[in-house]
Design an enzyme around this catalytic site. Structure first.
Site, PDB file in Angstrom:
ATOM      1  N   ASN A 189      -3.064   1.325  -2.735  1.00 17.45           N
ATOM      2  CA  ASN A 189      -3.255   0.921  -1.193  1.00 17.45           C
ATOM      3  C   ASN A 189      -4.773   1.050  -0.820  1.00 17.45           C
ATOM      4  O   ASN A 189      -5.192   0.649   0.301  1.00 17.45           O
ATOM      5  CB  ASN A 189      -2.284   1.779  -0.305  1.00 17.45           C
ATOM      6  CG  ASN A 189      -2.739   3.401  -0.747  1.00 17.45           C
ATOM      7  OD1 ASN A 189      -2.586   3.900  -1.767  1.00 17.45           O
ATOM      8  ND2 ASN A 189      -3.148   4.163   0.431  1.00 17.45           N
TER       9      ASN A 189
ATOM     10  N   THR B  26       7.499   6.012   2.828  1.00 17.03           N
ATOM     11  CA  THR B  26       7.494   7.619   2.736  1.00 17.03           C
ATOM     12  C   THR B  26       8.669   7.991   2.228  1.00 17.03           C
ATOM     13  O   THR B  26       8.875   8.787   1.558  1.00 17.03           O
ATOM     14  CB  THR B  26       6.752   8.171   4.123  1.00 17.03           C
ATOM     15  OG1 THR B  26       5.364   7.950   4.024  1.00 17.03           O
ATOM     16  CG2 THR B  26       6.899   9.615   3.611  1.00 17.03           C
TER      17      THR B  26
ATOM     18  N   THR C 282      22.899   6.453  11.341  1.00 15.21           N
ATOM     19  CA  THR C 282      23.440   5.223  11.978  1.00 15.21           C
ATOM     20  C   THR C 282      22.226   4.143  11.475  1.00 15.21           C
ATOM     21  O   THR C 282      20.997   4.328  11.674  1.00 15.21           O
ATOM     22  CB  THR C 282      23.450   5.156  13.578  1.00 15.21           C
ATOM     23  OG1 THR C 282      24.516   6.052  13.722  1.00 15.21           O
ATOM     24  CG2 THR C 282      23.769   3.638  13.961  1.00 15.21           C
TER      25      THR C 282
ATOM     26  N   GLN D 140       2.775  -1.913  -1.234  1.00 16.12           N
ATOM     27  CA  GLN D 140       1.430  -2.818  -0.950  1.00 16.12           C
ATOM     28  C   GLN D 140       1.567  -4.160  -1.789  1.00 16.12           C
ATOM     29  O   GLN D 140       0.871  -5.086  -1.475  1.00 16.12           O
ATOM     30  CB  GLN D 140       0.170  -2.011  -1.381  1.00 16.12           C
ATOM     31  CG  GLN D 140      -0.155  -1.074  -0.312  1.00 16.12           C
ATOM     32  CD  GLN D 140      -0.696  -1.529   0.929  1.00 16.12           C
ATOM     33  OE1 GLN D 140      -0.903  -2.687   1.181  1.00 16.12           O
ATOM     34  NE2 GLN D 140      -0.460  -0.565   1.875  1.00 16.12           N
TER      35      GLN D 140
ATOM     36  N   SER E  96       8.379  -1.413   2.044  1.00 14.50           N
ATOM     37  CA  SER E  96       8.183  -0.987   3.748  1.00 14.50           C
ATOM     38  C   SER E  96       8.135  -2.353   4.493  1.00 14.50           C
ATOM     39  O   SER E  96       7.240  -3.102   4.257  1.00 14.50           O
ATOM     40  CB  SER E  96       7.081  -0.085   3.977  1.00 14.50           C
ATOM     41  OG  SER E  96       7.079   0.327   5.361  1.00 14.50           O
TER      42      SER E  96
ATOM     43  N   CYS F 279      -2.383   6.679   6.331  1.00 13.04           N
ATOM     44  CA  CYS F 279      -1.847   8.029   6.263  1.00 13.04           C
ATOM     45  C   CYS F 279      -2.532   9.362   6.018  1.00 13.04           C
ATOM     46  O   CYS F 279      -2.390  10.416   6.339  1.00 13.04           O
ATOM     47  CB  CYS F 279      -0.626   8.068   5.156  1.00 13.04           C
ATOM     48  SG  CYS F 279       0.556   6.684   5.506  1.00 13.04           S
TER      49      CYS F 279
ATOM     50  N   HIS G 279       6.994  -2.896   7.390  1.00 13.57           N
ATOM     51  CA  HIS G 279       5.807  -3.222   8.256  1.00 13.57           C
ATOM     52  C   HIS G 279       4.561  -3.445   7.725  1.00 13.57           C
ATOM     53  O   HIS G 279       3.712  -3.935   8.286  1.00 13.57           O
ATOM     54  CB  HIS G 279       5.691  -1.915   9.278  1.00 13.57           C
ATOM     55  CG  HIS G 279       4.934  -0.818   8.636  1.00 13.57           C
ATOM     56  ND1 HIS G 279       3.667  -0.495   8.764  1.00 13.57           N
ATOM     57  CD2 HIS G 279       5.392   0.047   8.006  1.00 13.57           C
ATOM     58  CE1 HIS G 279       3.345   0.531   8.351  1.00 13.57           C
ATOM     59  NE2 HIS G 279       4.420   1.020   7.635  1.00 13.57           N
TER      60      HIS G 279
END
Length: 384
Positions: free
Chosen positions: A149, A70, A236, A178, A198, A324, A200
């Protein structure tokens, strides 16, 4: 348990968790600190960046770390719009993008930009002629996802890149959240300027994303402050998550090279074959133009959320629309754009596989689905 919701998130590989723990224990210092512990952490961060760049076919200075897909999509699209608005204020995307692209474009419309949302055919693919006709002298960005997705449709990203080579002032962004590790994509050959990944969704950890930005492109940062990530993304760095992401990407690409995608496609095709034998089922995914791991279908008369919860009671986990958007209970924008009726969109569910799923799980899923739908249809019929 059968976990068929891998497009929402994947289970981290054990090696990924181990890399995160070891990094967090031994490289906990802030990589921006001047002391030796900070320098040691910064060196590890550089090594991870170099490794990820090699996997994605990019240069080290083209890889930037974010909190996920995102943020990456927002940074790519808003960053381009704000940095190049003097060239024009027109953006082209599709009607079936992930919410993080679609809603970002909606917000840019509120900021005075004009957005064209390309239609799709019944398989969920855009037509190159529609894209070409939508281009104007004001167009500064085209954003088209690689793999959808919800239904798994693969967009003609390489062909889009070839087309856009005739328009050197237009930047090309693709959301590859995806597709990464499942459908090959050469950033160079496809002429991609910006690409979002992404961790994950690739058996890495939540909270870590990757943005590829072709060298010499300007982006206006969303987060300013400490000038991390060459000033593009302050804050950071999540060193443990980044190292773990590099490990996850390496592992999933090794599995792909070993034929895991082909095995997954065979499982998906077997599921489609059995689903098409069920009179009440309509399959919305076209395997001829889709990624190997996503399958979308409807069971007539049974709302998607009802079926999801009924299967959960049997230890099977699937989803309705994008994770989402699932809790908003809105009908799938993607399915409606494909011409699916509102009823079928309300009944739709998604199965999304990983390389760890097996044909035995698929066979068990079909057996339980048949019994579950029969039971639900009987209950619903009595209540009508």
């Amino acid at each position: 348990m059968i976990y068929f919701d891998n497009s929402a998130t994947t289970k981290p590989y054990p090696e990924v968790l181990d890399a995160f723990v070891k990094t967090s224990e031994n490289y906990f210092a802030n990589p921006s600190s001047l002391h030796s512990l900070g320098a040691r952490t910064e060196k590890l961060l550089t090594q991870a960046r170099r490794q990820i760049a090699g996997i994605l076919g990019a240069d080290e200075n083209e890889i930037f770390f974010t909190s996920g897909g995102t943020e990456g999509n927002n940074l790519a699209i808003k960053g381009t719009a704000l940095a190049y608005r003097s060239r024009g204020r027109h953006i082209i995307t599709t009607a079936v993008e992930h919410a993080s692209v679609f809603e970002t474009c909606r917000q840019l419309e509120e900021w005075g930009f004009r957005v064209t949302y390309l239609p799709v055919d019944k398989s969920g693919r855009i037509k190159l002629d529609d894209l070409k006709q939508a281009i104007t002298d004001e167009t500064i960005l085209v954003s088209v996802m690689h793999v959808n997705n919800e239904v798994g449709t693969v967009q003609p990203v390489e062909e889009i890149g070839q087309l856009l080579k005739h328009y050197p002032k237009i930047l090309f962004h693709t959301d590859d959240v995806q597709g990464c590790g499942k459908v090959p994509l050469s950033l160079r050959e496809a002429g991609i300027d910006l690409c979002t990944v992404s961790a994950h969704k690739c058996h890495g950890l939540k909270g870590t994303g990757i943005l590829y930005k072709r060298a010499n492109l300007r982006l206006s940062p969303l987060l300013t402050g400490g000038h991390q990530e060459s000033g593009l993304r302050s804050g950071t760095e999540n060193t443990g998550g980044i190292v773990a992401a590099g490990k996850a990407l390496r592992l999933i690409h090794e599995k792909f090279e070993a034929g895991a995608a082909e095995r997954t496609a065979r499982i998906r095709d077997a599921l489609i074959e059995k689903l098409q034998e069920m009179p009440a089922v309509t399959v919305h995914t076209n395997p001829a133009v889709s990624a190997p791991h996503i399958l979308n279908f409807s069971v007539r008369g049974i709302r998607g959320e009802v079926l999801v919860h009924a299967l959960e009671e049997e230890g099977i986990y699937i989803s309705t629309t994008s994770a989402c958007s699932s809790k908003t209970r809105e009908l799938s924008r993607t399915l409606l754009a494909m011409g699916v009726s509102e009823d079928e969109a309300e009944w739709a569910v998604r199965v999304s596989l990983s390389y760890e799923n097996t044909m035995e799980e698929a066979e068990r899923f079909i057996r339980i689905l048949r019994q579950t739908t029969t039971n639900l249809q009987q209950v619903l019929g009595r209540n009508q």
